[in-house]
Design a protein around this motif. Structure first.
Motif, mmCIF file in Angstrom:
data_model
loop_
_atom_site.group_PDB
_atom_site.id
_atom_site.type_symbol
_atom_site.label_atom_id
_atom_site.label_comp_id
_atom_site.label_asym_id
_atom_site.label_seq_id
_atom_site.Cartn_x
_atom_site.Cartn_y
_atom_site.Cartn_z
ATOM 1 N N HIS A 103 -6.364 1.168 2.155
ATOM 2 C CA HIS A 103 -7.649 1.159 1.441
ATOM 3 C C HIS A 103 -7.468 0.414 0.114
ATOM 4 O O HIS A 103 -6.737 0.857 -0.765
ATOM 5 C CB HIS A 103 -8.122 2.592 1.185
ATOM 6 C CG HIS A 103 -9.502 2.670 0.602
ATOM 7 N ND1 HIS A 103 -10.065 3.854 0.186
ATOM 8 C CD2 HIS A 103 -10.443 1.712 0.355
ATOM 9 C CE1 HIS A 103 -11.288 3.634 -0.284
ATOM 10 N NE2 HIS A 103 -11.520 2.325 -0.189
ATOM 11 N N ASP A 143 0.858 -1.177 0.000
ATOM 12 C CA ASP A 143 0.000 0.000 0.000
ATOM 13 C C ASP A 143 0.904 1.240 0.000
ATOM 14 O O ASP A 143 2.118 1.143 0.226
ATOM 15 C CB ASP A 143 -0.987 -0.024 1.174
ATOM 16 C CG ASP A 143 -0.373 0.333 2.526
ATOM 17 O OD1 ASP A 143 0.859 0.249 2.666
ATOM 18 O OD2 ASP A 143 -1.123 0.672 3.441
ATOM 19 N N HIS A 202 -7.484 6.002 -6.677
ATOM 20 C CA HIS A 202 -6.725 7.081 -6.053
ATOM 21 C C HIS A 202 -7.347 7.387 -4.702
ATOM 22 O O HIS A 202 -8.555 7.211 -4.512
ATOM 23 C CB HIS A 202 -6.741 8.325 -6.957
ATOM 24 C CG HIS A 202 -5.859 9.429 -6.484
ATOM 25 N ND1 HIS A 202 -6.326 10.469 -5.726
ATOM 26 C CD2 HIS A 202 -4.529 9.640 -6.646
ATOM 27 C CE1 HIS A 202 -5.318 11.292 -5.442
ATOM 28 N NE2 HIS A 202 -4.219 10.809 -5.996
ATOM 29 N N GLU A 203 -6.526 7.857 -3.763
ATOM 30 C CA GLU A 203 -7.018 8.126 -2.415
ATOM 31 C C GLU A 203 -8.079 9.222 -2.367
ATOM 32 O O GLU A 203 -8.770 9.388 -1.365
ATOM 33 C CB GLU A 203 -5.856 8.489 -1.497
ATOM 34 C CG GLU A 203 -5.092 9.713 -1.932
ATOM 35 C CD GLU A 203 -3.856 9.949 -1.073
ATOM 36 O OE1 GLU A 203 -3.193 10.966 -1.288
ATOM 37 O OE2 GLU A 203 -3.554 9.116 -0.214
ATOM 38 N N SER A 204 -8.232 9.981 -3.454
ATOM 39 C CA SER A 204 -9.285 10.994 -3.518
ATOM 40 C C SER A 204 -10.672 10.364 -3.554
ATOM 41 O O SER A 204 -11.676 11.044 -3.366
ATOM 42 C CB SER A 204 -9.106 11.869 -4.762
ATOM 43 O OG SER A 204 -9.264 11.091 -5.936
ATOM 44 N N TRP A 223 -4.469 -0.759 -4.669
ATOM 45 C CA TRP A 223 -4.504 0.111 -3.502
ATOM 46 C C TRP A 223 -4.929 1.495 -3.954
ATOM 47 O O TRP A 223 -4.399 2.027 -4.934
ATOM 48 C CB TRP A 223 -3.123 0.193 -2.845
ATOM 49 C CG TRP A 223 -2.708 -1.045 -2.124
ATOM 50 C CD1 TRP A 223 -1.776 -1.964 -2.524
ATOM 51 C CD2 TRP A 223 -3.196 -1.505 -0.856
ATOM 52 N NE1 TRP A 223 -1.663 -2.963 -1.606
ATOM 53 C CE2 TRP A 223 -2.507 -2.712 -0.558
ATOM 54 C CE3 TRP A 223 -4.137 -1.018 0.051
ATOM 55 C CZ2 TRP A 223 -2.740 -3.432 0.610
ATOM 56 C CZ3 TRP A 223 -4.371 -1.735 1.219
ATOM 57 C CH2 TRP A 223 -3.681 -2.923 1.485
ATOM 58 N N VAL A 224 -5.879 2.098 -3.256
ATOM 59 C CA VAL A 224 -6.339 3.436 -3.610
ATOM 60 C C VAL A 224 -6.024 4.435 -2.500
ATOM 61 O O VAL A 224 -6.462 5.583 -2.546
ATOM 62 C CB VAL A 224 -7.850 3.453 -3.930
ATOM 63 C CG1 VAL A 224 -8.125 2.600 -5.152
ATOM 64 C CG2 VAL A 224 -8.675 2.966 -2.749
ATOM 65 N N GLY A 225 -5.247 4.020 -1.517
ATOM 66 C CA GLY A 225 -4.856 4.870 -0.407
ATOM 67 C C GLY A 225 -4.223 4.019 0.670
ATOM 68 O O GLY A 225 -4.166 2.784 0.558
ATOM 69 N N ASP A 226 -3.743 4.643 1.733
ATOM 70 C CA ASP A 226 -3.138 3.901 2.830
ATOM 71 C C ASP A 226 -4.190 3.000 3.480
ATOM 72 O O ASP A 226 -5.198 3.476 4.000
ATOM 73 C CB ASP A 226 -2.584 4.866 3.881
ATOM 74 C CG ASP A 226 -1.461 5.741 3.339
ATOM 75 O OD1 ASP A 226 -0.897 5.385 2.284
ATOM 76 O OD2 ASP A 226 -1.158 6.775 3.969
ATOM 77 N N ARG A 235 -11.567 -0.819 3.743
ATOM 78 C CA ARG A 235 -10.621 -0.022 4.528
ATOM 79 C C ARG A 235 -10.230 -0.885 5.726
ATOM 80 O O ARG A 235 -11.073 -1.232 6.550
ATOM 81 C CB ARG A 235 -11.255 1.294 4.970
ATOM 82 C CG ARG A 235 -11.640 2.207 3.812
ATOM 83 C CD ARG A 235 -12.309 3.473 4.319
ATOM 84 N NE ARG A 235 -12.820 4.289 3.238
ATOM 85 C CZ ARG A 235 -12.127 5.254 2.623
ATOM 86 N NH1 ARG A 235 -10.885 5.497 3.008
ATOM 87 N NH2 ARG A 235 -12.656 5.955 1.640
#
Length: 211
Positions: A147, A94, A193-195, A142-145, A166
């Motif tokens: 997540h 991640d 993406h984490e957005s 992975w789309v974020g830490d 998550r």
């Protein structure tokens, strides 16, 4: 073949040769052994900090630090990292480098996804359906830490569900999108993406488009 440049050190690469891993320093033209073992190393991937490499060897997931320490990530489970399928087994850190996700093969002849806590060396989360459940793991991103978004395909090959989990909040994956076609779905990797934005390919109109 080349595995990729070392994060924060673009002159240094990891190269896989006959199942062994070597580091290559381009500026000095030096090649040094990194992992030499009887069993081949598969799916090697750099940690985001560039201080360690994760890879699969002999059915075990390993984390190998550049300065020497090696740790096997194990769990008392009936599944393990999948053997190479149509390419290298999907294995990915991640963005924070705290967790490793990998496609796993279950004792029920099905594919799932498992996430390991790299610091603790323990299983953090897994979704491992039985073959009789009618679906199996397709791919993940992975789309974020902490997540993860992953796809599950019906065993009939014509339906796909994208799920989000998550690790610190969800007990199980939450369905966020689905797709079905009159025929067979083509494999592809979701991009996130984490957005909160997710891109995927669908042929629901009869033609393949990015959504």
């Amino acid at each position: 073949g080349g595995v990729g440049g070392r994060p924060n050190k673009p002159d240094e690469r990891l190269v896989r040769s006959d199942g062994d891993l070597n580091t290559v320093e381009a500026a000095r033209g030096e090649t040094n052994p990194f992992v030499t073992a009887p069993e081949p190393c598969g799916a090697p991937t750099w940690h985001p900090d560039g201080d360690r490499v994760a890879y699969i060897r002999d059915g075990t997931l390993w984390v190998h630090h550049v300065d020497g320490p090696v740790r096997g990530l194990t769990a008392d489970t009936d599944f393990g990292p999948a053997a190479d399928l149509f390419g290298p087994t999907p294995l990915m850190w991640d963005p924070a480098g705290d967790h490793l996700a990998v496609v796993v093969e279950t004792a029920h002849e099905s594919l799932g996804v498992a996430v390991y806590d790299a610091a603790e060396g323990t299983l953090a989360w897994a979704d491992t359906p039985d073959y009789g459940d009618g679906f199996f793991m397709a791919d993940f991103a992975w789309v974020g830490d902490g997540h993860l978004v992953y796809a599950q395909d019906a065993t009939t090959g014509d339906e796909r569900v994208y799920r989000s989990v998550r690790l610190t909040e969800d007990d199980g994956g939450v369905a966020i999108a689905s797709d079905s076609v009159d025929g067979l779905l083509l494999p592809h990797s979701p991009v996130g993406h984490e957005s909160g934005q997710l891109a995927l390919v669908s042929a629901r109109t009869g033609y393949r488009h990015v959504y």
